[in-house]
Design an enzyme around this catalytic site. Structure first.
Site, PDB file in Angstrom:
ATOM      1  N   ASN A   1     -37.154 -33.329  19.207  1.00 24.26           N
ATOM      2  CA  ASN A   1     -36.093 -33.181  18.214  1.00 24.26           C
ATOM      3  C   ASN A   1     -36.003 -31.729  17.774  1.00 24.26           C
ATOM      4  O   ASN A   1     -35.851 -30.855  18.656  1.00 24.26           O
ATOM      5  CB  ASN A   1     -36.163 -34.235  17.090  1.00 24.26           C
ATOM      6  CG  ASN A   1     -37.446 -34.366  16.323  1.00 24.26           C
ATOM      7  OD1 ASN A   1     -38.472 -34.698  16.871  1.00 24.26           O
ATOM      8  ND2 ASN A   1     -37.398 -34.119  15.040  1.00 24.26           N
ATOM      9  N   ASP A   2     -36.056 -31.411  16.504  1.00 28.88           N
ATOM     10  CA  ASP A   2     -35.654 -30.098  15.976  1.00 28.88           C
ATOM     11  C   ASP A   2     -36.189 -28.885  16.757  1.00 28.88           C
ATOM     12  O   ASP A   2     -37.383 -28.843  17.089  1.00 28.88           O
ATOM     13  CB  ASP A   2     -36.174 -29.910  14.551  1.00 28.88           C
ATOM     14  CG  ASP A   2     -36.036 -31.136  13.688  1.00 28.88           C
ATOM     15  OD1 ASP A   2     -35.423 -32.121  14.113  1.00 28.88           O
ATOM     16  OD2 ASP A   2     -36.568 -31.099  12.567  1.00 28.88           O
TER      17      ASP A   2
ATOM     18  N   TRP B   1     -39.584 -41.051  18.652  1.00 27.86           N
ATOM     19  CA  TRP B   1     -40.162 -40.131  17.676  1.00 27.86           C
ATOM     20  C   TRP B   1     -41.547 -40.602  17.238  1.00 27.86           C
ATOM     21  O   TRP B   1     -41.739 -41.787  16.974  1.00 27.86           O
ATOM     22  CB  TRP B   1     -39.231 -40.023  16.466  1.00 27.86           C
ATOM     23  CG  TRP B   1     -39.687 -39.007  15.466  1.00 27.86           C
ATOM     24  CD1 TRP B   1     -39.414 -37.681  15.473  1.00 27.86           C
ATOM     25  CD2 TRP B   1     -40.518 -39.246  14.314  1.00 27.86           C
ATOM     26  NE1 TRP B   1     -40.012 -37.066  14.403  1.00 27.86           N
ATOM     27  CE2 TRP B   1     -40.698 -38.007  13.679  1.00 27.86           C
ATOM     28  CE3 TRP B   1     -41.125 -40.376  13.774  1.00 27.86           C
ATOM     29  CZ2 TRP B   1     -41.447 -37.867  12.521  1.00 27.86           C
ATOM     30  CZ3 TRP B   1     -41.885 -40.239  12.617  1.00 27.86           C
ATOM     31  CH2 TRP B   1     -42.038 -38.990  11.991  1.00 27.86           C
TER      32      TRP B   1
ATOM     33  N   THR C   1     -41.269 -29.619  11.113  1.00 33.45           N
ATOM     34  CA  THR C   1     -40.458 -28.406  11.305  1.00 33.45           C
ATOM     35  C   THR C   1     -40.880 -27.219  10.443  1.00 33.45           C
ATOM     36  O   THR C   1     -41.351 -27.381   9.316  1.00 33.45           O
ATOM     37  CB  THR C   1     -38.988 -28.804  11.093  1.00 33.45           C
ATOM     38  OG1 THR C   1     -38.603 -29.473  12.287  1.00 33.45           O
ATOM     39  CG2 THR C   1     -38.079 -27.642  10.864  1.00 33.45           C
TER      40      THR C   1
HETATM   41  N1  DQQ Z   1     -37.453 -33.600  11.671  1.00 31.02           N
HETATM   42  C1  DQQ Z   1     -36.624 -33.643  10.504  1.00 31.02           C
HETATM   43  C2  DQQ Z   1     -37.312 -32.670   9.610  1.00 31.02           C
HETATM   44  C3  DQQ Z   1     -38.734 -32.941   9.849  1.00 31.02           C
HETATM   45  C4  DQQ Z   1     -38.773 -33.184  11.317  1.00 31.02           C
HETATM   46  C5  DQQ Z   1     -35.204 -33.281  10.795  1.00 31.02           C
HETATM   47  C6  DQQ Z   1     -39.742 -34.268  11.724  1.00 31.02           C
HETATM   48  O1  DQQ Z   1     -36.966 -32.821   8.263  1.00 31.02           O
HETATM   49  O2  DQQ Z   1     -39.576 -31.859   9.476  1.00 31.02           O
HETATM   50  O3  DQQ Z   1     -34.753 -33.837  11.988  1.00 31.02           O
HETATM   51  O4  DQQ Z   1     -39.739 -34.430  13.120  1.00 31.02           O
END
Ligand code: DQQ
Length: 586
Positions: free
Chosen positions: A69-70, A94, A130
């Site tokens: 993800n991020d 996830w 993140t």
């Molecule tokens: N993904 C979220 C964030 C977090 C992270 C945003 C966790 O807020 O830190 O997609 O994977």
């Protein structure tokens, strides 16, 4: 003059089934969950397996397998671009999040390294979430990231490279004083306190970072100060807060110069006339405000405050979240990266063994009237262009389809200029559409004749148009200006069941006194369709899984379905070569 097909083609748009519009996605903590799944089509033997590697992207960023993800901590350091990312080393949903790490010299071809930050200490044992990189004095990089601790509280940790002379900065060390920042304070929700920004230096010479949080039930970018980047004190006010929402993920704070596409380093001296941007991730999209960083009050002051967050500007109007920007000191530009999730089901992702890509890195800057951010794919992506087709002087009357042939329609870069021949027939604009633009895109879709538009591009289409994705514009007359609607309509993108297939859309203003051409650039990369309208004024990222892509070739057309004829002075399209993205070297 090239061949333009006449109205038969649009009949095909019209025959396709209508269906329930539900199937919205929620994305708490990066997990895509489909609710109210709607089966659009019965499972048919014609529908080949989603597991096909043909849906994997050829030049958008993704690891060989598993969930991402991020984007995290992007930076340029000593000749190398670093891309970190939220990564599950154990599977394609996830969970178990660590920081994946890849490096590049051109932002397009990537070498995959071992994860940079893993779950090894009490303050990140439940997840290395993140965060951002900052280059400290003495050219020393540091990363502050959120850890989910033993009690699942969110805390902020720091890491430093073990050896700065390693060009790839492979290993990162966690000092003993982690966590640096704990979720302490009246009204602070310890489970909603994350995603620190890149640091910047204030007029008092102290470092600052902002952290996304829920404070007293509302969203805030909390401000912290430090002399040494290690010992942090919370400032008694937020950088900015708002009671229009409850929590901001992934805040990003940066400076921009109106009308100038050079980037600025927030820690360097900021020139007069610069503006500031606060970006926040919420409601499954990335929104932003333009304003100024008031040095006296040490706060961000937006130029305009809109109580209704549906009206806040968006970085991208499609599937794009948790973006993070950085100043690229090599080329003097600001680059932004975002995460694009799959829109198939979790079961599909488990079967595929992979989920998530990153959008193409984009140069980002502010338009000259200081209202809107503009974005454009970094020019390095053009190094992948191979066969080119080019057409000039086309004319698209109502119902015309122009077949774009001679390139790989699954991996392509397409640039089209649409020139309006008359604006008199533009339909009136209704401001209430701004509250639900996707609804308007569904109602005014590519098959619905308008005065000026719809015109645009149809991609990844089957021979009989049963499957297709359209990216198109319509022009409306507002009181003193024109408003351009841009939609990316996925509702017919696939015959496959259990997909999330919305009609994404956004509006941008258009000044007919100054311009008569609306440009569209679309990057097609198998299951990714990334579009830039009006020279980067509006971006829409989308994921699609056409069955045709596996069973045979796909087609691509420029079209017009508005009453008013549209000229195409220039249409250029290129096949795109496969990039070396995280390919394992033997
Ligand atoms: N993904 C979220 C964030 C977090 C992270 C945003 C966790 O807020 O830190 O997609 O994977």
């Amino acid at each position: 003059m090239a061949l333009v097909l006449r109205p038969w083609a649009f009949l095909l748009f019209l025959v396709l089934v209508s269906y329930d519009e539900s199937g919205l996605q929620s994305r708490r903590n990066g997990v895509a969950q489909a609710t109210q799944r709607v089966f659009l089509y019965p499972q048919s033997p014609k529908v080949s397996s989603i597991v096909s590697t043909k849906y994997r992207t050829a030049y958008h960023f993704q690891p060989p397998k598993n969930w991402i993800n991020d984007p995290n901590g992007p930076m340029y350091y000593n000749g190398i671009y670093h891309q970190f990312y939220q990564y599950n080393p154990n599977g394609s949903l996830w969970g178990n999040i660590v920081w994946g790490h890849s490096v590049s010299t051109d932002l397009i071809n990537w070498i995959r390294l071992e994860p940079a930050i893993e779950r090894t200490i009490p303050s990140d044992i439940n997840g290395c979430w993140t965060g951002s990189a900052t280059i400290l004095k003495g050219n020393r990089p540091a990363i502050i990231y959120t850890g989910a601790d033993t009690e699942k509280r969110q805390v902020q940790n720091i890491v430093f490279p073990k050896n700065v002379s390693d060009p790839y900065l492979r290993e990162w060390i966690k000092p003993d004083n982690n966590p640096l920042i704990q979720p302490i304070g009246q009204g602070l929700n310890s489970g909603q306190f994350r995603d620190p920004t890149t640091g910047w230096i204030g007029p008092d010479g102290l470092w600052r970072i902002a952290v996304g949080a829920e404070l007293n039930g509302y969203s805030a970018a909390l401000l912290y100060k430090s002399e040494d980047f290690v010992n942090w004190t919370r400032v008694d006010h937020s950088l900015y807060s708002s009671n229009a929402s409850t929590m901001w993920e992934c805040p990003d704070f940066f400076a921009v110069l109106p009308g100038n596409n050079s980037g600025l380093d927030l820690s360097a001296a900021i020139p007069n006339g610069a503006k500031h941007v606060l970006k926040m991730s919420l409601d499954n999209c990335d929104k932003y405000m333009v304003g100024v960083y008031d040095l006296k009050s040490d706060t961000f002051v937006p130029d305009t405050i809109l109580d209704d967050r549906r009206l806040w500007s968006r970085i991208d109007y499609g599937n794009y979240y948790a973006s993070k920007s950085f100043f690229d000191s090599k080329r003097g530009r600001r680059i932004i990266w975002g995460w694009t999730n799959e829109t198939d089901s979790s079961l599909d992702d488990v079967a595929k063994g992979w989920a998530g890509i990153h959008a193409i890195p984009r140069t980002i800057w502010l338009d000259s009237n200081s209202k809107q951010l503009l974005q454009w794919p970094v020019e390095e992506v053009e190094s992948l262009r191979s066969e080119e087709v080019s057409h000039q002087g086309l004319e698209l009357k109502q119902g015309d389809l122009f077949d774009i042939k001679g390139i790989d329609t699954l991996q392509a870069d397409v640039e089209i200029d649409f020139e309006l021949t008359s604006i008199d027939s533009a339909d009136p604009f209704d401001p209430s559409w701004l509250l639900d633009i996707e609804k308007h895109c569904r109602e005014a879709d590519a098959s619905v004749h308008g005065g000026v538009g719809p015109f645009g591009l149809v991609v990844l289409a089957s021979d009989n148009m049963e499957e297709h994705t359209s990216v198109h514009f319509r022009v409306y007359k507002s009181q003193e200006k024109y408003m351009v609607l841009m939609c990316s309509d996925l509702r017919k993108s696939s015959l496959r069941p259990e997909l999330y297939t919305p009609a994404y859309g956004g509006f941008f203003e258009f000044d007919l006194e100054k311009e008569s051409t609306i440009s569209l650039r679309t990057l097609i990369d198998r299951s990714a369709v990334e579009s830039f309208g009006g020279g980067g004024r509006l971006c829409i990222m989308a994921r699609v899984y056409p069955v045709t892509l596996i069973n045979g070739g796909t087609r691509m057309y420029a079209f017009n379905n508005g009453t008013s004829t549209v000229k195409v002075p220039q249409l250029k399209a290129w096949s795109m070569r496969r990039a070396q993205v995280n390919v394992k070297k033997g």
